[in-house]
Structure formats: structure tokens, C-alpha cells
Design an enzyme around this catalytic site. Sequence first.
Site, PDB file in Angstrom:
ATOM      1  N   ASP A  13       4.811 -10.160   4.933  1.00  0.00           N
ATOM      2  CA  ASP A  13       6.005 -10.652   4.881  1.00  0.00           C
ATOM      3  C   ASP A  13       7.222 -10.099   5.764  1.00  0.00           C
ATOM      4  OD1 ASP A  13       4.993 -12.835   3.117  1.00  0.00           O
ATOM      5  OD2 ASP A  13       5.274 -11.743   1.518  1.00  0.00           O
ATOM      6  N   LYS A  16       6.515 -10.944  10.761  1.00  0.00           N
ATOM      7  CA  LYS A  16       5.323 -10.968  12.102  1.00  0.00           C
ATOM      8  C   LYS A  16       5.561 -11.996  12.805  1.00  0.00           C
ATOM      9  CE  LYS A  16       2.099  -9.967   9.228  1.00  0.00           C
ATOM     10  NZ  LYS A  16       2.807  -9.619   7.826  1.00  0.00           N
ATOM     11  N   HIS A  41       3.146 -17.380   8.396  1.00  0.00           N
ATOM     12  CA  HIS A  41       4.104 -17.024   9.489  1.00  0.00           C
ATOM     13  C   HIS A  41       5.236 -17.957   9.703  1.00  0.00           C
ATOM     14  CE1 HIS A  41       0.933 -13.794  11.086  1.00  0.00           C
ATOM     15  NE2 HIS A  41       1.346 -13.441   9.770  1.00  0.00           N
ATOM     16  N   GLN A 223      -0.635 -10.212   6.791  1.00  0.00           N
ATOM     17  CA  GLN A 223      -0.434  -9.248   5.610  1.00  0.00           C
ATOM     18  C   GLN A 223       0.158  -8.006   6.129  1.00  0.00           C
ATOM     19  OE1 GLN A 223      -3.983 -11.040   5.456  1.00  0.00           O
ATOM     20  NE2 GLN A 223      -2.876 -12.796   4.614  1.00  0.00           N
TER      21      GLN A 223
HETATM   22  P1  IMP Z   1      -5.246 -12.812  -1.520  1.00  0.00           P
HETATM   23  O1  IMP Z   1      -5.069 -12.518  -0.064  1.00  0.00           O
HETATM   24  O2  IMP Z   1      -4.696 -14.307  -1.665  1.00  0.00           O
HETATM   25  O3  IMP Z   1      -6.585 -12.688  -2.179  1.00  0.00           O
HETATM   26  O4  IMP Z   1      -4.079 -12.099  -2.170  1.00  0.00           O
HETATM   27  C1  IMP Z   1      -4.493 -10.604  -2.629  1.00  0.00           C
HETATM   28  C2  IMP Z   1      -2.836  -9.880  -2.625  1.00  0.00           C
HETATM   29  O5  IMP Z   1      -2.356 -10.031  -1.054  1.00  0.00           O
HETATM   30  C3  IMP Z   1      -1.699 -10.550  -3.421  1.00  0.00           C
HETATM   31  O6  IMP Z   1      -0.822  -9.719  -3.964  1.00  0.00           O
HETATM   32  C4  IMP Z   1      -1.056 -11.419  -2.465  1.00  0.00           C
HETATM   33  O7  IMP Z   1       0.384 -11.741  -2.907  1.00  0.00           O
HETATM   34  C5  IMP Z   1      -1.184 -10.511  -1.242  1.00  0.00           C
HETATM   35  N1  IMP Z   1      -1.077 -11.317  -0.199  1.00  0.00           N
HETATM   36  C6  IMP Z   1      -1.824 -12.286   0.562  1.00  0.00           C
HETATM   37  N2  IMP Z   1      -1.622 -13.008   1.794  1.00  0.00           N
HETATM   38  C7  IMP Z   1      -0.038 -12.390   1.791  1.00  0.00           C
HETATM   39  C8  IMP Z   1       0.950 -12.620   2.679  1.00  0.00           C
HETATM   40  O8  IMP Z   1       0.722 -13.261   3.698  1.00  0.00           O
HETATM   41  N3  IMP Z   1       2.224 -12.063   2.723  1.00  0.00           N
HETATM   42  C9  IMP Z   1       2.312 -11.093   1.417  1.00  0.00           C
HETATM   43  N4  IMP Z   1       1.309 -10.948   0.617  1.00  0.00           N
HETATM   44  C10 IMP Z   1       0.336 -11.512   0.735  1.00  0.00           C
END
Ligand code: IMP
Length: 423
Positions: A13, A16, A41, A223
Site C-alpha cells: 500500500d 506503487k 493498485h 505488496q
Molecule cells: P494474503 O496475501 O491475502 O495471504 O495476506 C497475507 C498478509 O499480507 C496480510 O497481512 C495481508 O493484509 C497482507 N497483504 C496482502 N496483500 C496486500 C496488499 O496488497 N497490500 C497490503 N497488504 C497486503
Amino acid sequence: MKSAAIIGAQWGDEGKGKITDALCESFDVVVRYQGGNNAGHTIKSGGKTTILHIIPSGILHKNCVSVIAHGPVFDPENFINELKNLENNVQVTPNNLKISGQCPVITGHHKLIDSLRETQGPVKIGTTGRGIGPSYEDKVSRKSIKLQDLLNKDILYKKIKNQLTEKSVLFQNLYQVEFPSVEEETEKLFNLGKIIAPFICDTFNYLDKAGQQGKKILYEGAQGILLDMDYGTYPFVTSSNPSVGGIYCGAGVPYNQIDEVLGIAKAYTTRVGEGPFPTELDDEDGNKLQDVGQEFGATTGRRRRCGWLDLPLLKYAIKVSNLTSLAMTKLDVLTLDHFEKIKVCYAYKYKNETVDCAYPGINLNEVKPLYKELPAFSGTFDASRTNKELEQYIEVIEKETGIPVSMMSCGPDREQLVYRRPF
Ligand code: IMP
């Protein structure tokens, strides 16, 4: 410059999408190499806001071809929805969007198990619930359904059955929930495959040729480094490699062929989901960062946790991904309109020592952040004018991290980006 990478230098976040969007003008191809539709995004331009989840930000540019390489996990259902949402904005065709047939597919079972673990499992990670982790698990255990399998019903049926052999025991006995049958899931994915088929492409070959033809390639990370499976704050991470290493295994680019690795960092720090966060603020300043910065997740709408800029973590991120420069975003949040003073964490007190880089051996739950206090940015904040306090802030960041800040983002629009050196 032939190729560049955009990498989140914090917990995702960081903005990007906006930076990728701005740089797309100078690139021919934009590539997603990891993650899935857990990414969000956000791009604001000409009064319109577009949120992309799996489709690369290059799609909004006529000059760019967007590529989803073999590294990301791919949810066919969600992709079709994203295509529909883009319909009025941009024409997406197999000419401007190419998807690897090798992407592991996210099925209904992956999403179900993700949400069951989050609600009933012993450890809550705070995932996006999109089935990302479970799909990567099947990849590692050599059970993935690859996107190209959607085109052959028999293969698809066998692979779904293989994935469900163990999962059905979990659904029936551990969680005691209903789940889609092999037949239902096969039918659904096979039908979605017919719509996606024209976009499927050998992206390795495509990128290899593009490189040979001298095309300029931009790798768009999702991410951030601190959510990296191997380098992040494990177990509170995503299941892929957002750091620069993810590009080499997720897109097939030869090592050493990325000229610029641009790290994107917010002027402060945010995080969604669980996990350590040394500079997190549980006070009025934290609430202000949240309100003024409009810190809600683009994918889940969750309120983001907020805190001051953490330089020990940023220094670590720079080492992990060999970042060559930084783009600092959301600088307009730190103005006198909202804050009298701002703070930046330059080191931690940890076990009676002062440490200035958040190496993985350090327990981030036990550090005490040490802060420098700085003046908030004064006057009407205008990106086109130099601002004394802003320059002071940037100087501190450059001095502490040892790499230049090449871009500053001072507001949501494309026009509010300041280039401190040419790209
Ligand atoms: P997952 O990727 O859905 O398995 O989540 C794993 C961790 O990554 C969690 O803490 C989510 O909040 C974080 N996360 C996943 N995608 C994003 C993103 O695009 N931005 C910020 N945090 C993310």
C-alpha cells in the site's frame, strides 16, 4: 535504462500503482511477477479512479503491453470481474494483455480454506481472504492447476480431484462445512477458461523476445518487501516474494538485467493485517495519519494501522532488494495543516543496544523506536515549489538510507509527482 522494477519497500500500500502508472509512459511492457488479486493498485487520473488487482497498471496506457507472468496465482472468476469493471475505461484485448498459461489457479476451495483458517484457525494472519496462500501451497506441494489446464476438461477434473483428496477431509471433519464438488468446480473453471483462452500466452518467450528487441520492460511488484515470504515479518507475510528476487523466478528475466530497482515508501508507515509494527501509533497522531491519508485497504476496505516512518526497516528493505533509489509517497499528509511536528524513527533501542537496521535476528516486538522530531511541512503544499521542511525530511531519509530519493508524490494525481532526477 532498459528495464526497471517497482518494489514496495514497506508492508504494501505504498502507492506503487501510481508510480507504475506514471512511469508507464516510458516503458513498452509492464509485468506482474508475484502475488495475486490480493493486491490493490489505485490509480487516479483525469478525475477517474481505477483499482486494479491482478491486471498490471500498464493496461491504462495505449503504448504498453501488460503481462501477467507465471509467478502470480490467478483467480479466473475475479479476473473476469476486473475485466468487466475496466470495460468503460479501456479496451482490454489479447494484444495488450498476455497471461502465462503456467500461472497456478485459485479455486473456490482455496478461497474457502483461506477464510476458514482466518475465522477458525489457531493463528490469525489477517489475510485478504482471496485464497492466495492456499493456492501457493498447492504449487509448492506440486498439485497446482495451471491456467492452461482450464482448456482441457479431463485434465482439469483430475487435477481438482487431486487437490480435493486431502482438502475434503479438512472441510468435512475439521471445519465441517459444505464445499463445491469436483464436478461443480470443473464445470465452473472450464467455462471461465473459454473466456480467458485468448489471453493465454507463453510469456517467457514473449518477454525474452521483447528484451532482445530492445523493448523497455517495467516489473510491477505487489505488496511489499516486509510481507515477503522469505524476508518479511514471518509468519505475518504474504505467500510470495514481493522483493526483487521474485522477479527472477516469477517472470523469467535473467539475473542482472534490471537497471533500476525503485523502492516505493510512504512518508509514514502503514500495515493491514496482523504482525509486529514498531512505530505503530495508538494516539491522536495515528488517527490523523489514518484520516488524512485515507488509509483504507483497496482490496478489503480494512482500516490500515498507521505510524511514523521507520528507517531501520527501510534500510533493511533496501539491502534485501538492492534498491537503487526511493520514491516517497503521500508527503502531502505531513503538512502543518495536520501536524505541528512530525517524527521519524532513525534507530531502535534493543536489548540495551542501539540498532539502526532491522535485521531479521531482531525481535520487532521488543524494540523501542528512537525518534527525531522534525517540523511539519509549511505553507500551501505545492509540489512544483520547493519546500524547506520537506527538503529537510528528504535529506534525513537520504542520509540515513544512503540512497537517493528520486521521486516525491505530493498528492493523488499524476500531476503531483516531482521527479528529482530524470527517468
Ligand atoms: P494474503 O496475501 O491475502 O495471504 O495476506 C497475507 C498478509 O499480507 C496480510 O497481512 C495481508 O493484509 C497482507 N497483504 C496482502 N496483500 C496486500 C496488499 O496488497 N497490500 C497490503 N497488504 C497486503
